[in-house]
Structure formats: C-alpha cells, structure tokens
Design a protein around this motif. Structure first.
Motif, PDB file in Angstrom:
ATOM      1  N   ASP A  64       0.806  -1.266   0.134  1.00  0.00           N
ATOM      2  CA  ASP A  64       0.020   0.025   0.074  1.00  0.00           C
ATOM      3  C   ASP A  64       1.001   1.160   0.109  1.00  0.00           C
ATOM      4  N   THR A  67       2.688   4.795  -5.094  1.00  0.00           N
ATOM      5  CA  THR A  67       3.295   4.110  -6.260  1.00  0.00           C
ATOM      6  C   THR A  67       4.723   4.473  -6.685  1.00  0.00           C
ATOM      7  N   ASP A  68       5.066   5.522  -6.085  1.00  0.00           N
ATOM      8  CA  ASP A  68       6.459   6.267  -6.408  1.00  0.00           C
ATOM      9  C   ASP A  68       7.542   5.777  -5.656  1.00  0.00           C
ATOM     10  N   PRO A  85       3.317  -3.561  -8.914  1.00  0.00           N
ATOM     11  CA  PRO A  85       3.395  -2.113  -9.781  1.00  0.00           C
ATOM     12  C   PRO A  85       4.477  -1.235  -9.278  1.00  0.00           C
ATOM     13  N   HIS A  86       5.325  -1.521  -8.135  1.00  0.00           N
ATOM     14  CA  HIS A  86       6.352  -0.762  -7.518  1.00  0.00           C
ATOM     15  C   HIS A  86       7.656  -1.159  -8.281  1.00  0.00           C
ATOM     16  N   GLY A 113       5.853  -2.843 -12.785  1.00  0.00           N
ATOM     17  CA  GLY A 113       6.834  -2.648 -11.893  1.00  0.00           C
ATOM     18  C   GLY A 113       8.379  -2.892 -12.400  1.00  0.00           C
TER      19      GLY A 113
END
Length: 350
Positions: A64, A67-68, A85-86, A113
């Motif tokens: 959580d 995302t950056d 996604p990271h 990611g």
C-alpha cells in the motif's frame, strides 16, 4: 522527492536488513525520504531508525506504499501471484533460469513494476558493488562442518539457528568438533579468491581444517576434477553462469571417494547452470543437510540465506558496501541503477 521504503522481511529465519540507521541518516541528509517498516524479527532495533528521523510504517504494508516509492528488501516476496506495480530492490533470483524467478518476472509484467536485482548491481567493470558473500561463505562452511560432524556421530545434521556474533558461532562449532575426538577433515574451496570463498576458507582455518584453495585457473580445464572427491568437504563458492563447469557430476554419487559433505554456498539447485547437479532442492535451517547417497555417504548443505545466521555483522557489512549506491537513487537512469534496469529489461517477459 525520491522515497525509499525499507520493508520488513517476510521469509522465515531472516533478520537482516540492507540499511542501518547510520545509512538512513545519510540518505535523509541527501534529501531522500526514508520509510522503515516495523519488524518483529529485524536484528537492528527500530529505535535507531526513529532516532535517525525515518518515517515508520506498520509491518508488511509495502503493497500500500505510494506508487512512486522504491521498495527495498533483501529476500524474496511472498509467492502470492499478485501484480507488482512498484520499483523493487531485492534479491529476485530471476535471471539465471530459476523456475520461481519466471513467476516473479510475470508479476512485474502484470503490475508494470521494475526489479533492481541486488545481485546485478555492478560498477563499470561488471563487479558487484555490494555482496553478502563473505558471511555466506563463513556460515556455509560452518554448517558444512556441522554436517560432517553429524556424520561422525552416525547422524544427519540437526537444525541450525541465529548466532549473536561470529565469536559465538566459533565457540559452538569448536566445541562440537572437539567432542568428536577425531582429526579435523580436509576441505576444498572453489572460488577461493572471491568474497564467498574467502569467508569459507577463513572459517575452516579458524577451526583447524586444512584447506585446498582453487579458483578459475585451477578449473579452466572444464573437468572432471577427481581432486574434489579426494577431500572430506567440498565448498562451492562459484557464481553459476553459462560455461561454469560441473564440479561434482551425478556419477560421483556411486564412485569410490573420500568426499562426504558438500556445502553448495552458491545454492542454485534449479538453475540451468548448477555446477553441483547431485541434488534438486535447497535445504533449510530445520533440515540443513540432504542425504543424496548412502554408500559411500554424501550429504549436501544448500541453505540459501546463510548470512542470516550472523544477521548483525552481515547487515552492517552489506549496508556499508551498498550505501554509496543508495545515495544515487535520485537518478535511476544511469550508473548502477541504470545497468540493473537494463538487465531487468533483458529478461522481462514480452
């Protein structure tokens, strides 16, 4: 602002961390935001990170994270199949043909990611900028000696655990070997000029074990290598890659030999380039040795997180090596990070 998120390790028997409070303080001073997750097992106490000025997050909340954020851990993530996604910094074990690595790469593809694999953070000459190698070799040699000692008692090596220091390990192992009332075994280390092999040889010599040290020059012929079979212990400290020769072939299982314990410190049993193809799975802290032959006897030690046996010393050593590269996280397109991303893109599924 560049944001580094240090996650808690979720793998059993993993107390190491790749960033110390002193390193975190340096990153903060350089303008990098640092979040550190709480951890019930980390060898370095959380208070040091609090005192350094880090933000603190609950354990295992990295999915959580913004995302950056760049998620930084050491060992693998839980194998739950979720998209990633990271951007992740960790040992992914995904670029040498490992079957589990293929699944990890698919998760990065699904989430968009990026994996900056710690094993592939290299300088301009291709040399790794940081490695746990010395402590992997040191602990691996210790557990291999424990495996041999158990054989002298007609046993299979029992569970191993964390030591509070190197001295505690040496005291425990020395007492176990002395209690046997037999001569120390002989050992061959391949990869003796590297950090892993140096650690393995240092542990053996500290225990009074005679060591034969080989490296690339001695293995350039490609084998076979009957000299390995003439030692009690063989410690493989070679990074598996295409062209790596086979050191102990499967036919050695039934051959007459002195060799009775292998410490595969490199531990790549499911790699296409495994130079010790006499076993098919890593061993564990609860069951450190895998018996692969009964006559003559042969056990394999292949624990893949060996430095975790000495989590304080190995964390401090590794974090000190890595800090210079972490200080350059503000530019992920060049240097070690650019090279690591290029490696990821080379192996990323289409």
């Amino acid at each position: 602002m560049t944001h580094l998120w240090v996650r808690a390790e979720q793998r059993p028997n993993e107390e190491r961390v790749g960033l110390t409070p002193q390193g975190a303080k340096a990153l903060l001073a350089a303008g990098i935001k640092v979040t550190v997750e709480e951890s019930s097992v980390r060898a370095i106490p959380l208070q040091g990170y609090v005192d350094a000025g880090c933000d603190i997050a609950a354990e295992n909340t990295w999915p959580d994270a913004p995302t950056d954020a760049i998620i930084f851990g050491l060992k693998e993530l839980p194998e739950d199949g979720s998209p990633l996604p990271h951007r992740h910094i960790m040992f992914g074990h995904a670029f040498k043909g490992q079957h589990s690595g293929k699944a990890l790469l698919e998760r990065f593809k699904a989430g968009g990611g990026t994996l900056y694999d710690l094993e592939y953070l290299v300088d301009e000459t291709g040399r790794r900028v940081a490695a746990f190698g010395y402590w992997a070799g040191y602990a691996g040699a210790a557990v291999t000696l424990k495996t041999w000692a158990a054989q002298q008692r007609s046993e299979l090596c029992g569970p191993v655990g964390v030591y509070e220091s190197k001295d505690a390990l040496l005291t425990d192992l020395g007492a176990e070997l002395d209690a046997l009332n037999v001569d120390r075994p002989t050992a061959m280390v391949i990869g003796a000029l590297g950090r892993v092999g140096t650690g393995a040889a240092d542990l053996c010599e500290a225990m009074g074990v005679k060591v034969t040290k080989w490296d690339m020059a001695e293995t350039a012929s490609g084998g076979p290598f009957p000299q390995i079979l003439a030692h009690d212990l063989f410690l493989n400290c070679i990074f598996a890659r295409p062209g790596t020769p086979v050191f102990v072939p499967r036919e050695a299982l039934e051959q007459d030999r002195q060799l009775s314990a292998i410490g595969d410190v490199a531990c790549d049993p499911d790699s296409d380039y495994n130079p010790v193809p006499v076993y098919d799975r890593a061993t564990t802290w609860d069951a450190p040795a895998l018996r692969v032959a009964d006559s003559p006897l042969l056990d394999v030690m292949a624990i893949d997180n060996l430095p975790s046996m000495l989590p304080v010393e190995s964390s401090q050593d590794y974090a000190e090596q890595l800090l210079e590269s972490l200080m350059t996280l503000t530019d992920l397109t060049s240097g070690v990070w650019g090279r690591a991303e290029a490696t990821f893109n080379e192996y990323r599924p289409d």
